[in-house]
Write a protein that holds these residues in place. Sequence first.
Motif, PDB file in Angstrom:
ATOM      1  N   ILE A 170       0.845  -1.187   0.000  1.00  0.00           N
ATOM      2  CA  ILE A 170       0.000   0.000   0.000  1.00  0.00           C
ATOM      3  C   ILE A 170       0.885   1.244   0.000  1.00  0.00           C
ATOM      4  O   ILE A 170       2.119   1.150   0.018  1.00  0.00           O
ATOM      5  N   ASN A 171       0.280   2.415  -0.001  1.00  0.00           N
ATOM      6  CA  ASN A 171       1.019   3.651   0.136  1.00  0.00           C
ATOM      7  C   ASN A 171       1.293   3.922   1.619  1.00  0.00           C
ATOM      8  O   ASN A 171       0.681   3.304   2.488  1.00  0.00           O
ATOM      9  N   PRO A 172       2.232   4.820   1.934  1.00  0.00           N
ATOM     10  CA  PRO A 172       2.591   5.067   3.337  1.00  0.00           C
ATOM     11  C   PRO A 172       1.398   5.464   4.189  1.00  0.00           C
ATOM     12  O   PRO A 172       0.440   6.078   3.706  1.00  0.00           O
ATOM     13  N   LEU A 173       1.464   5.117   5.467  1.00  0.00           N
ATOM     14  CA  LEU A 173       0.358   5.386   6.376  1.00  0.00           C
ATOM     15  C   LEU A 173      -0.004   6.866   6.447  1.00  0.00           C
ATOM     16  O   LEU A 173      -1.173   7.213   6.623  1.00  0.00           O
ATOM     17  N   ASP A 174       0.989   7.732   6.338  1.00  0.00           N
ATOM     18  CA  ASP A 174       0.720   9.160   6.462  1.00  0.00           C
ATOM     19  C   ASP A 174       0.337   9.813   5.139  1.00  0.00           C
ATOM     20  O   ASP A 174       0.238  11.033   5.049  1.00  0.00           O
ATOM     21  N   SER A 175       0.100   8.994   4.109  1.00  0.00           N
ATOM     22  CA  SER A 175      -0.322   9.533   2.820  1.00  0.00           C
ATOM     23  C   SER A 175      -1.840   9.582   2.746  1.00  0.00           C
ATOM     24  O   SER A 175      -2.534   8.981   3.569  1.00  0.00           O
ATOM     25  N   GLU A 176      -2.362  10.250   1.751  1.00  0.00           N
ATOM     26  CA  GLU A 176      -3.815  10.329   1.564  1.00  0.00           C
ATOM     27  C   GLU A 176      -4.385   9.060   0.941  1.00  0.00           C
ATOM     28  O   GLU A 176      -5.606   8.918   0.813  1.00  0.00           O
ATOM     29  N   TYR A 177      -3.508   8.123   0.554  1.00  0.00           N
ATOM     30  CA  TYR A 177      -3.951   6.949  -0.193  1.00  0.00           C
ATOM     31  C   TYR A 177      -4.088   5.683   0.642  1.00  0.00           C
ATOM     32  O   TYR A 177      -4.786   4.751   0.241  1.00  0.00           O
ATOM     33  N   ALA A 178      -3.401   5.591   1.781  1.00  0.00           N
ATOM     34  CA  ALA A 178      -3.281   4.321   2.498  1.00  0.00           C
ATOM     35  C   ALA A 178      -4.626   3.707   2.873  1.00  0.00           C
ATOM     36  O   ALA A 178      -4.876   2.522   2.620  1.00  0.00           O
ATOM     37  N   LEU A 179      -5.508   4.489   3.482  1.00  0.00           N
ATOM     38  CA  LEU A 179      -6.802   3.941   3.890  1.00  0.00           C
ATOM     39  C   LEU A 179      -7.650   3.528   2.695  1.00  0.00           C
ATOM     40  O   LEU A 179      -8.358   2.516   2.737  1.00  0.00           O
ATOM     41  N   HIS A 180      -7.573   4.300   1.611  1.00  0.00           N
ATOM     42  CA  HIS A 180      -8.289   3.927   0.385  1.00  0.00           C
ATOM     43  C   HIS A 180      -7.744   2.608  -0.167  1.00  0.00           C
ATOM     44  O   HIS A 180      -8.511   1.755  -0.635  1.00  0.00           O
ATOM     45  N   ASP A 181      -6.415   2.445  -0.117  1.00  0.00           N
ATOM     46  CA  ASP A 181      -5.798   1.196  -0.575  1.00  0.00           C
ATOM     47  C   ASP A 181      -6.330   0.009   0.228  1.00  0.00           C
ATOM     48  O   ASP A 181      -6.749  -1.018  -0.339  1.00  0.00           O
TER      49      ASP A 181
END
Length: 295
Positions: free
Chosen positions: A72-83
């Motif tokens: 996934i993308n890094p936890l502090d990115s805007e993408y992680a939860l969406h991933d």
Amino acid sequence: MTKASEMFSARSWLFAPGDSEKKMAKAAASNADIALIDLEDAVATSEKANARALTAAFLKAQPDTSRLWVRINPLDSEYALHDLAAVMPGKPGGIMLPKAQGGHDLVVLDHYLSALEAANGIAIGSTKVFPLITETAEGMFTTGTYKGAPRLVALTWGAEDLADALGASENKNPDGSYGFTYELARSLCLCGAGAAGVAAIDTIQGDYKDLDGLRKRATACRRAGFRGMLAIHPAQVDVINEAFMPSAEEIAQAQEIVDLFAANPGLGAIGYKGGMLDRPYLARAQLLLKLAGRA
């Protein structure tokens, strides 16, 4: 929270970009122990949503997803939860967390995964986690904080993002070897994994055509204590798998040492081929036989 009862074993971890159905299928069909579907570095920002949807559909179409993991993308990115929300219904075998800042990140990830497992009928705690621990400057100082981290089965390190984080123009010496800071990152990963009681996995070799160089490096890394290696091309997989299996000569010598101590159970040190062996040699021989499937 879960903790592996014994060391997770996987030699080759093959990346495949999540925006390419063809490459995902090729990785899944390869001899790689783990196929790593990548939603991070291999996918352009404009393609993140598309890659997420393709990966989710790909996972759902597979009869067995135990060896299909997702970066996934890094936890502090805007993408992680969406991933995570997109891929967890497909029941990936594990999640690779890039740019991990320390063991506390795995606690946060565990909360997310537990909620998503519950929502999707997945056994809570069954999704394994595999962090990249040296891709940031902060991460270099927290490599010893992963002991007891939930879901953790292995640690690996990265040199390219670390160079970016440090503002370096190059991470290798003129002879092609890694510079001091990056060799330090490799060593800290190995020590961090040892402290946590999990497998250490070496980073990629960018030149996927240099299979002889890959074989030498992978063999040396195994002897140093690494248990596998990341791959960026299917051609690297068989070389890595072979290199992370002990040779026949190593197996024979290890068996001799185990048999020698078994025949002399009361001795702490014992003579062997003109030298003396103590109990750490026995432990290493037993581990080598276990890795070779001969325990």
